[in-house]
Scaffold this active site. Structure first.
Site, PDB file in Angstrom:
ATOM      1  N   ASP A  66       1.329   6.191   5.742  1.00 22.36           N
ATOM      2  CA  ASP A  66       0.397   5.217   5.178  1.00 22.36           C
ATOM      3  C   ASP A  66       0.905   4.556   3.895  1.00 22.36           C
ATOM      4  O   ASP A  66       0.202   3.775   3.266  1.00 22.36           O
ATOM      5  CB  ASP A  66      -0.960   5.898   4.955  1.00 22.36           C
TER       6      ASP A  66
ATOM      7  N   ASP B 285     -12.489   6.544   3.960  1.00 19.41           N
ATOM      8  CA  ASP B 285     -11.270   6.317   4.738  1.00 19.41           C
ATOM      9  C   ASP B 285     -10.826   4.847   4.672  1.00 19.41           C
ATOM     10  O   ASP B 285      -9.725   4.506   5.098  1.00 19.41           O
ATOM     11  CB  ASP B 285     -11.506   6.752   6.192  1.00 19.41           C
TER      12      ASP B 285
ATOM     13  N   LYS C 141     -10.561  12.257   8.576  1.00 18.90           N
ATOM     14  CA  LYS C 141     -10.066  11.824   9.888  1.00 18.90           C
ATOM     15  C   LYS C 141     -10.052  13.007  10.854  1.00 18.90           C
ATOM     16  O   LYS C 141      -9.969  14.160  10.416  1.00 18.90           O
ATOM     17  CB  LYS C 141      -8.625  11.308   9.742  1.00 18.90           C
TER      18      LYS C 141
ATOM     19  N   LYS D 136       0.844  -1.212   0.000  1.00 15.39           N
ATOM     20  CA  LYS D 136       0.000   0.000   0.000  1.00 15.39           C
ATOM     21  C   LYS D 136       0.872   1.253   0.000  1.00 15.39           C
ATOM     22  O   LYS D 136       1.643   1.476   0.920  1.00 15.39           O
ATOM     23  CB  LYS D 136      -0.918  -0.015   1.224  1.00 15.39           C
TER      24      LYS D 136
ATOM     25  N   ARG E 216      -7.701  -0.766   1.020  1.00 14.92           N
ATOM     26  CA  ARG E 216      -8.208  -1.998   0.417  1.00 14.92           C
ATOM     27  C   ARG E 216      -8.657  -1.753  -1.026  1.00 14.92           C
ATOM     28  O   ARG E 216      -8.643  -2.668  -1.841  1.00 14.92           O
ATOM     29  CB  ARG E 216      -9.342  -2.558   1.287  1.00 14.92           C
TER      30      ARG E 216
HETATM   31  N1  BES Z   1      -4.464   4.175   7.014  1.00 13.78           N
HETATM   32  C1  BES Z   1      -5.576   3.831   7.817  1.00 13.78           C
HETATM   33  C2  BES Z   1      -5.238   2.809   8.898  1.00 13.78           C
HETATM   34  C3  BES Z   1      -4.305   3.273   9.980  1.00 13.78           C
HETATM   35  C4  BES Z   1      -4.808   3.781  11.149  1.00 13.78           C
HETATM   36  C5  BES Z   1      -2.947   3.135   9.848  1.00 13.78           C
HETATM   37  C6  BES Z   1      -3.938   4.169  12.141  1.00 13.78           C
HETATM   38  C7  BES Z   1      -2.078   3.534  10.832  1.00 13.78           C
HETATM   39  C8  BES Z   1      -2.577   4.053  11.991  1.00 13.78           C
HETATM   40  C9  BES Z   1      -6.685   3.252   6.948  1.00 13.78           C
HETATM   41  O1  BES Z   1      -6.757   3.749   5.666  1.00 13.78           O
HETATM   42  C10 BES Z   1      -7.977   3.569   7.610  1.00 13.78           C
HETATM   43  O2  BES Z   1      -8.297   4.719   7.696  1.00 13.78           O
HETATM   44  N2  BES Z   1      -8.683   2.554   8.054  1.00 13.78           N
HETATM   45  C11 BES Z   1      -9.948   2.729   8.686  1.00 13.78           C
HETATM   46  C12 BES Z   1     -10.897   1.692   8.126  1.00 13.78           C
HETATM   47  C13 BES Z   1     -12.335   1.902   8.495  1.00 13.78           C
HETATM   48  C14 BES Z   1     -12.871   3.184   7.892  1.00 13.78           C
HETATM   49  C15 BES Z   1     -13.132   0.717   8.003  1.00 13.78           C
HETATM   50  C16 BES Z   1      -9.747   2.527  10.180  1.00 13.78           C
HETATM   51  O3  BES Z   1      -8.952   1.688  10.585  1.00 13.78           O
HETATM   52  O4  BES Z   1     -10.384   3.254  10.934  1.00 13.78           O
HETATM   53 ZN    ZN Z   2      -5.028   4.448   4.867  1.00 15.22          ZN
HETATM   54 MN    MN Z   3      -7.890   5.539   5.564  1.00 19.22          MN
END
Ligand code: BES
Ligand code: ZN
Ligand code: MN
Length: 498
Positions: free
Chosen positions: A287, A346, A276, A264, A350
């Site tokens: 990220d 967010d 966020k 990624k 995926r």
């Molecule tokens: N990049 C984030 C995940 C992340 C969170 C990485 C904290 C490092 C530290 C990812 O893209 C994300 O935002 N995931 C969401 C998914 C949700 C919206 C289903 C999450 O984990 O809140």
């Molecule tokens: Zn992300």
């Molecule tokens: Mn995200």
């Protein structure tokens, strides 16, 4: 840092510092340590006898010997000899070198600690020591106008006789390549998002390809449109930075099986329209750590040349809110033809990986490992102690665990059950990009798995392990470079089999 191997005894060494290892509960010094103790006038043995030095793992003591040739002797505890492993050796080297480097030290020398007195062979011991030392002395300060003065410039490993020199040099080479790969990944991740855009990532990939004789191709937005990569394009839509799909190819086994590492490369994740919270958003420059691990691993693979074919694929884009950005409720079509309902913009990792793993399949990959800072849920489940693995192929997961056992990284298996796939069924499309808070590691990972078809696949969620706020052993604060060394080790392991 220069690393060299020399056949000499401590008495003849001219260096600022010597690192020496002591085992716990041994009651006596190894012959190497005893030869260093000659410089110390027997002080080391005395401190050991008095119990001032115990040899406990990672204990560090500095002795200033009455010697004209060596300024200080750093004693590191190796723990019990029969419990020593390469990871402990990496840590001991790290703590030893950090203590040795203090105070304008230029050259540090050491025997190949751990070899001989334990079951670790000379090559593996040399590799682990150099890896630990180079990982521990990493820092990211290129953006400060006044850089901290770093004097340490050479590590010298001592060898007893000429017959050992080749073996040690082999180990040194592997250790240097592995550490430099992880440090490259750290550099990419530590770089701010305005310095590390998708375009910069692609340039880095091209540079690595040139240096390591890899083939590099970068797909542009128009290529993605031609290929129908609606998921990757959907995420990229709201950003002013053009997306890139980086493809590095290493061919070490012409005509043989092709394996792919897919990372990624989200160079900044604002969350998009599902934005966020402001607090900690600056961490979202991290990220692209999965992509950085892939680029680092490809550099290592290009230098170590295992007999395998590896594709390194990095979908790189920003995730930004904008008038033309993807919106919650939108439905997009991935390259495979699957339609995706966007619940949260967010959950973008995926999406870009869906098209990237499908592209790996299109390029002929029969095994795929994807690596991503995918979910906050991963940190809730495992803390920053383990990364998560999800797989559709137990053999592939076993290979990954075998590789991780050589690097000291930790991966914990998470369940692949159909009930998680139920959670990402959409009423309006084939699949939706979020299954909600519950079971987020699995629903996120298994979403990606829906785009690999029947291909053997494993997903690594490195969200909690890609970055750290606490220094530990060979891990300074900031980007960790996690997964880089394990991916490279996996390629080496596959190479040994063919
Ligand atoms: N990049 C984030 C995940 C992340 C969170 C990485 C904290 C490092 C530290 C990812 O893209 C994300 O935002 N995931 C969401 C998914 C949700 C919206 C289903 C999450 O984990 O809140
Ligand atoms: Zn992300
Ligand atoms: Mn995200």
């Amino acid at each position: 840092m220069k690393v060299s191997v020399r056949c000499m005894v401590p008495r003849d060494v001219v260096a600022d510092a010597i690192i020496v290892g002591v085992y716990e509960g041994a009651g006596q010094l190894t012959s190497e340590a005893a030869s260093v103790d000659v410089l110390c006038g027997g002080l080391l043995k005395q401190l050991l006898d008095k119990g001032e030095i115990t040899g406990k793992l990672n204990e560090v003591a500095t002795i200033y010997p009455p010697s004209q040739t060596v300024r200080k002797v750093v004693v590191v505890g190796l723990g019990a000899a029969d419990k020593l492993d390469v990871e402990k050796l990496r840590q001991a080297a790290a703590n030893g070198i950090k203590a040795a480097a203090k105070g304008k030290v230029k050259t540090v020398t050491a025997h190949v600690l751990g070899a001989g007195a334990s079951s670790i062979n000379l090559e593996d011991a040399a590799a682990a020591l150099i890896e630990g030392a180079l990982l521990a002395t990493y820092s990211y300060d290129v953006l400060k106008s006044k850089q901290e003065e770093k004097t340490l410039s050479e590590v010298i490993l001592l060898c007893a006789g000429p017959e050992a020199i080749c073996t040690i040099e082999q180990g040194v080479k592997r250790g240097v390549v592995m550490a430099e790969a992880a440090n490259l990944a750290r550099d990419l991740v530590n770089a701010p998002a305005n310095h590390m855009t998708p375009t910069h990532m692609a340039q880095k990939a091209e540079q690595i390809a040139k240096e390591c004789a890899l083939h590099c191709e970068v797909l542009e937005r128009a290529d993605m449109e031609r290929l129908g990569m609606g998921a990757l394009l959907g995420v990229a839509k709201g950003s002013a930075e053009p997306p890139k799909l980086i493809v590095l190819r290493y061919e070490g086994n012409p005509g043989g099986e092709i394996r792919a590492f897919v990372g990624k490369g989200l160079t900044f994740d604002s969350g998009g329209i599902s934005i966020k919270p402001a607090e900690n958003m600056h961490h979202m420059k991290n990220d692209m750590a999965g992509g950085a691990a892939v680029l680092g691993a490809m550099q290592a693979i290009g230098k170590l040349k295992p007999k395998v074919n590896i594709l390194g694929i990095v979908p790189a884009t920003e995730n930004m809110p904008a008038g033309n950005a993807l919106k919650p409720g939108d439905v997009i079509t991935a390259m495979t033809g699957k339609t995706i309902e966007i619940i949260s913009t967010d959950a973008e990792g995926r999406l870009i990986l869906a098209d990237a793993v499908a592209y790996a399949v299109k390029l002929g990959a029969s095994k795929i490992v994807d690596i991503a800072t995918l979910t906050g849920a991963c940190g809730i489940a495992l803390g920053s102690v383990y990364s998560a693995v999800i797989t559709n192929c137990d053999k592939l997961a076993q290979d990954l665990q075998a590789a991780a056992a050589t690097t000291g990284e930790r991966y914990w298996p998470m369940p692949n059950h159909d009930d998680y796939r139920e959670m990402i069924k959409s009423p309006v499309a084939d699949i939706k990009n979020s299954g909600g808070r519950m079971g987020g590691v699995m629903t996120g990972g298994l979403f990606i798995g829906e785009f690999v078809g029947e291909t053997a696949w494993a997903h690594l969620d490195i969200a909690p392990t890609a970055y750290t706020e606490t220094e530990k052993h060979y891990q300074p604060k900031g980007a960790t470079g996690v997964a880089t060394r394990t991916l490279a080790a996996l390629a080496l392991l596959w190479g040994e089999r063919s």
